[in-house]
Design a protein around this motif. Sequence first.
Motif, mmCIF file in Angstrom:
data_model
loop_
_atom_site.group_PDB
_atom_site.id
_atom_site.type_symbol
_atom_site.label_atom_id
_atom_site.label_comp_id
_atom_site.label_asym_id
_atom_site.label_seq_id
_atom_site.Cartn_x
_atom_site.Cartn_y
_atom_site.Cartn_z
ATOM 1 N N SER A 1 0.825 -1.204 0.000
ATOM 2 C CA SER A 1 0.000 0.000 0.000
ATOM 3 C C SER A 1 0.860 1.255 0.000
ATOM 4 C CB SER A 1 -0.908 0.006 1.234
ATOM 5 O OG SER A 1 -1.535 1.256 1.375
ATOM 6 N N CYS B 1 -0.676 3.322 3.493
ATOM 7 C CA CYS B 1 -0.658 2.749 4.841
ATOM 8 C C CYS B 1 0.539 3.249 5.635
ATOM 9 C CB CYS B 1 -0.636 1.222 4.759
ATOM 10 S SG CYS B 1 -0.662 0.404 6.371
ATOM 11 N N ASP C 1 -9.420 -11.223 5.164
ATOM 12 C CA ASP C 1 -9.789 -10.133 6.070
ATOM 13 C C ASP C 1 -8.601 -9.213 6.333
ATOM 14 O OD1 ASP C 1 -12.370 -11.160 6.350
ATOM 15 O OD2 ASP C 1 -11.801 -12.404 8.067
ATOM 16 N N ARG D 1 -8.442 -6.638 3.800
ATOM 17 C CA ARG D 1 -9.517 -5.667 3.981
ATOM 18 C C ARG D 1 -9.182 -4.672 5.093
ATOM 19 N NH1 ARG D 1 -14.347 -9.052 5.608
ATOM 20 N NH2 ARG D 1 -15.421 -7.038 5.630
ATOM 21 N N SER E 1 -6.659 -2.198 3.475
ATOM 22 C CA SER E 1 -7.196 -1.336 2.422
ATOM 23 C C SER E 1 -8.298 -0.411 2.928
ATOM 24 C CB SER E 1 -7.735 -2.188 1.268
ATOM 25 O OG SER E 1 -8.807 -3.013 1.708
ATOM 26 N N SER E 2 -9.051 -0.852 3.912
ATOM 27 C CA SER E 2 -10.152 -0.040 4.403
ATOM 28 C C SER E 2 -9.750 0.760 5.646
ATOM 29 C CB SER E 2 -11.364 -0.920 4.725
ATOM 30 O OG SER E 2 -12.441 -0.138 5.197
ATOM 31 N N HIS E 3 -9.371 0.076 6.715
ATOM 32 C CA HIS E 3 -9.115 0.757 7.987
ATOM 33 C C HIS E 3 -7.800 1.542 7.964
ATOM 34 C CE1 HIS E 3 -9.452 0.471 12.661
ATOM 35 N NE2 HIS E 3 -8.937 1.624 12.265
ATOM 36 N N ASP F 1 -5.725 2.265 5.389
ATOM 37 C CA ASP F 1 -5.537 3.188 4.263
ATOM 38 C C ASP F 1 -6.518 4.355 4.283
ATOM 39 O OD1 ASP F 1 -3.526 1.615 3.399
ATOM 40 O OD2 ASP F 1 -4.487 0.940 1.556
ATOM 41 N N ARG F 2 -7.784 4.068 4.640
ATOM 42 C CA ARG F 2 -8.823 5.090 4.470
ATOM 43 C C ARG F 2 -9.553 5.453 5.763
ATOM 44 N NH1 ARG F 2 -12.731 2.942 0.051
ATOM 45 N NH2 ARG F 2 -12.371 0.983 1.157
ATOM 46 N N ARG G 1 -11.602 3.624 7.507
ATOM 47 C CA ARG G 1 -12.964 3.064 7.554
ATOM 48 C C ARG G 1 -12.936 1.716 8.249
ATOM 49 N NH1 ARG G 1 -15.060 4.393 1.369
ATOM 50 N NH2 ARG G 1 -14.764 6.655 1.480
ATOM 51 N N VAL H 1 -13.745 -1.915 9.453
ATOM 52 C CA VAL H 1 -14.372 -3.085 8.821
ATOM 53 C C VAL H 1 -15.380 -3.641 9.830
ATOM 54 C CG1 VAL H 1 -13.978 -5.273 7.651
ATOM 55 C CG2 VAL H 1 -12.191 -3.508 7.636
ATOM 56 N N SER H 2 -16.588 -3.146 9.764
ATOM 57 C CA SER H 2 -17.560 -3.359 10.831
ATOM 58 C C SER H 2 -17.907 -4.814 11.083
ATOM 59 C CB SER H 2 -18.838 -2.560 10.534
ATOM 60 O OG SER H 2 -19.389 -2.956 9.308
#
Length: 421
Positions: A360, A363, A398, A401, A404-406, A408-409, A411, A413-414
């Motif tokens: 990434s 990250c 996971d 994810r 890439s989500s938490h 990097d951005r 967000r 991963v709920s």
Amino acid sequence: MAGAEPPVTADAESPARADAVPTTLDDEAVLLVGHGSRRERSNEQVRELAAGLEDRLGIPVDAGFIELASPSIDEAIAGLATSVSRVTVVQLSLFAASHVKADVPLAVQEARSVHPELTIHNGSHLGIHPAIIDLLEDRAAAVEAELDVDREAGDVAVVLCARGSSDPDANGDVHKLARLLHEGRAFDRVAASFIGVTEPRLAETLHRIATDRPDAVVVLPYMLGDGVLTERIREGAATFDAEYPYVDAAAGDPLGTDDRLLDVLGDRWQEARTDSVEMSCDTCTYKVELDGYEEDVGGARAMLRALTHRESHADRDDVDDEPHTHDAPAHHVAVCTNRTCAADGSATVLERLRQAARDSEACDARITRSSCLGRCGDGPMVAVSPDGVWYGDVDEADAERIVSSHLDRGRIVSDLVDVTL
């Protein structure tokens, strides 16, 4: 945090093993643990004390460091594990704050997992000891001689100045040490003060003492060595001396490598190897809830804080004259690799997280192993700090994810969230 029963972080009171109390020095070594500094002279002091302790005890004594210097605790223990079967960790910390209560026990716990054949005893901090009080009195006497004052004939005040901590238990011990230095001696008064973090600060204490118009003020840096903070204490004493011409004031030397420290370290070694270490728990924020420190209560919070601090702390003595600033990555990710999580594939998750982070461009995270996070059966567990988000039942996909989500951005991963702190 509902449903979690995390492990105790400060295990100094608990026996390291169920082994019999050692009665021989054969096949035993000591690891003297210092804080560690980017200033090599501070690290050399730890090594000098380790050599002195080795001469005193007659067994191998290696030096290791909590952070910022090599070898680390795990590296030092790994080196000793090849030649002995029992290691006693002796801590060169002045008071019991987070390093003593969380960082070192965590490192010892991890080492026990890596070296199950090795018996590791975890010792206490230097603390309050008669030899240290005697040493402080000698430091005060040296300043009195420099100022040409006699406490028996004049009014001599002493200010014991420590670094200061966010741990009230450690700060309270500074006041206790000051009181014990006062008892039975002819000092007019002995006041506790701090150079940072908490109150009262040195300048405030000196100005308050000046209102009593003592003949002299002796400032004692309660530090191991000559670093930035010791120099600040000296500068504070010199400034006070210039501002108050009717009071002679000067600062003494730090504890250094005086042989009396070896007396204390020898006692701490004997306590640890016989599993008789006692630490304060009644006023420890890692064990009980104190007003104003509710968020510091131990277990998972304490361990995650220790992990985060250990990975992110940077001693920047040479940058902007700030001795304890932090230069941390945006996130620290701890992956439980204890037995249950390891059986569920946490090692693969760890490597996939690291690979995804390397791939990434966005990250900014440090990804490390952790011992048990107290959620056995719900893993592999992944804890993301400082967000306080713990993911459970994480698999390889996971892991990508989470990056890439938490990471990097920002967000979460709920669907993976196990608990939040």
